[in-house]
Motif scaffolding. Structure first.
Motif, PDB file in Angstrom:
ATOM      1  N   ASN A 103       0.959  -9.491  -0.673  1.00  0.00           N
ATOM      2  CA  ASN A 103       2.178  -8.839  -0.793  1.00  0.00           C
ATOM      3  C   ASN A 103       2.295  -7.443   0.082  1.00  0.00           C
ATOM      4  N   GLN A 105       3.696  -4.631  -0.671  1.00  0.00           N
ATOM      5  CA  GLN A 105       3.606  -3.315  -1.531  1.00  0.00           C
ATOM      6  C   GLN A 105       1.945  -2.837  -1.812  1.00  0.00           C
ATOM      7  N   SER A 108       0.667  -1.409   1.215  1.00  0.00           N
ATOM      8  CA  SER A 108       1.065  -0.204   1.514  1.00  0.00           C
ATOM      9  C   SER A 108       0.275   1.137   1.476  1.00  0.00           C
ATOM     10  N   ARG A 115       5.265   1.227   3.384  1.00  0.00           N
ATOM     11  CA  ARG A 115       5.720   1.612   2.179  1.00  0.00           C
ATOM     12  C   ARG A 115       7.398   1.583   2.622  1.00  0.00           C
ATOM     13  N   LEU A 117       9.124  -0.710   3.582  1.00  0.00           N
ATOM     14  CA  LEU A 117       9.963  -2.068   3.131  1.00  0.00           C
ATOM     15  C   LEU A 117       9.928  -2.095   1.575  1.00  0.00           C
ATOM     16  N   SER A 118       9.700  -1.171   0.997  1.00  0.00           N
ATOM     17  CA  SER A 118       9.948  -1.239  -0.647  1.00  0.00           C
ATOM     18  C   SER A 118      10.845  -0.160  -1.081  1.00  0.00           C
ATOM     19  N   TYR A 155       5.164 -12.518   8.373  1.00  0.00           N
ATOM     20  CA  TYR A 155       5.772 -12.387   7.284  1.00  0.00           C
ATOM     21  C   TYR A 155       6.095 -13.660   6.500  1.00  0.00           C
ATOM     22  N   THR A 245      15.457  -4.425  -3.782  1.00  0.00           N
ATOM     23  CA  THR A 245      14.411  -4.643  -2.935  1.00  0.00           C
ATOM     24  C   THR A 245      13.949  -5.937  -2.376  1.00  0.00           C
ATOM     25  N   THR A 247      10.816  -6.825  -0.758  1.00  0.00           N
ATOM     26  CA  THR A 247       9.563  -6.577  -0.039  1.00  0.00           C
ATOM     27  C   THR A 247       9.041  -7.850   0.276  1.00  0.00           C
TER      28      THR A 247
END
Length: 337
Positions: A103, A105, A108, A115, A117-118, A155, A245, A247
């Motif tokens: 992931n 997160q 990051s 970061r 993206l969160s 992704y 979010t 993510t």
């Protein structure tokens, strides 16, 4: 970096031996290429064998095998066989694991840019998310992993997270006030919940069901499949689709191994990872729809947010705090139509 466990040391040594094999397969002579053994790359996946990300991994492996006529083989190790996400990322950096799906997160922690993206309510909708990820900004974020000895390839879909609770229907941020909401051990998530007027309560994921059942917490937040598969829908019947979010998941490669591959093979892997995205996204959508149908059949109250202005206004102060280093990136994302 934390000390590697014995298991991860073994993985590391295995990967270093693989690197030698990959290097040995890089000869220029035609007869050497003809007689060379297949390059076998290990891909770490912490989800089960039938999970959408694992299905995407397998499609990636299939495309690579087809494009190289079996010269490069990717073996998918699902169910966390090669370790949890944190240890896998460390092993990827050291060249002990070749490929992984993790992931964004936890990634990051190794690339500050990721970061962004969160951040909550960053994407207007699903289409906006994928225009961002599949475009220049998405590639810029993948490239940022190079400094941490990782190569970002593509992704995968991970859905959107929304709030659910056992107390009442939540339509607007004011309805969140006073609710005790379970969050991950994350400063960003804690600040998000606070900004909406609720009380953030860090708690281990496995304790959430009993916490909801006993009233230790009033709610939590997650995507549709997790809301259903954990049975949280049984004890928190109010689900508010605020999609705070989105993510994504990321397919990554070890730079150590990557640098041993030819430019042609690097291109094949990059294109194959990107091509596998379609199958993964379709699998995710089917998985998500199955969860939606199952929850709605139980009569749960599902409330979809249609006007995001109040939610976006509520989180502006925390966005200033957590987004101050990404103002240019945020502007780029906001300008994507």
């Amino acid at each position: 970096m934390s000390l590697l466990s014995k298991k991860n040391v073994a993985i590391l040594l295995s990967g270093l031996m693989l690197t030698a094999v990959v290097s040995g397969c890089g000869g220029d002579k035609k007869d050497e290429k003809k007689d060379a053994k297949p390059i076998v790359l290990k891909l770490a996946e912490n989800q089960p064998d039938d999970y959408p990300t694992t299905i995407g991994d397998k499609e990636f492996a299939k495309i690579v095998s087809e494009k190289t006529k079996g010269r490069i083989k990717i073996e998918v190790y699902a169910g966390g066989q090669l370790g949890d996400e944190k240890s896998v990322i460390e092993a990827i950096q050291m060249g002990g694991i070749d490929l992984a799906r993790v992931n964004a997160q936890p990634l990051s922690d190794f690339s500050k840019k990721l970061r962004v993206l969160s951040l909550p309510y960053l994407f207007r909708d699903e289409a906006h998310l994928w225009k961002t990820l599949d475009g220049q900004v998405g590639e810029e974020l993948l490239t940022s992993l190079k400094d941490s000895k990782m190569i970002g390839l593509a992704y995968y879909d991970s859905g959107a997270r929304s709030f659910y609770n056992s107390k009442r229907e939540v339509k607007v941020p004011d309805d969140m006030k006073g609710l005790k909401i379970r969050v991950q051990q994350s400063e960003l998530m804690m600040d998000l919940v606070k900004s909406l007027g609720a009380s953030p309560t860090p708690m281990a994921y496995g304790e959430v069901y009993s916490g909801l059942q006993t009233g230790v917490i009033d709610g939590a937040e997650n995507n549709w499949p997790s809301y259903f598969s954990t049975s949280h829908y049984e004890v928190a019947k109010n689900y508010t689709l605020d999609y705070h979010t989105r993510t994504p998941e990321v397919v990554i490669a070890s730079k150590t191994v990557w640098d041993k591959l030819s430019a042609e093979d690097q291109k094949i892997l990059k294109e194959a990872a990107k091509a596998s995205q379609e199958v993964q996204k379709k699998s995710w959508k089917a998985y998500e729809n199955k969860s939606i149908e199952a929850v709605k059949a139980k009569g749960n109250k599902v409330t979809e947010v249609t006007d995001y202005k109040a939610w976006q206004d509520a989180v502006k102060p925390m966005l200033e705090k957590h987004g101050k280093d990404f103002k240019e990136l945020i502007e780029k994302i906001n300008n994507i139509k």
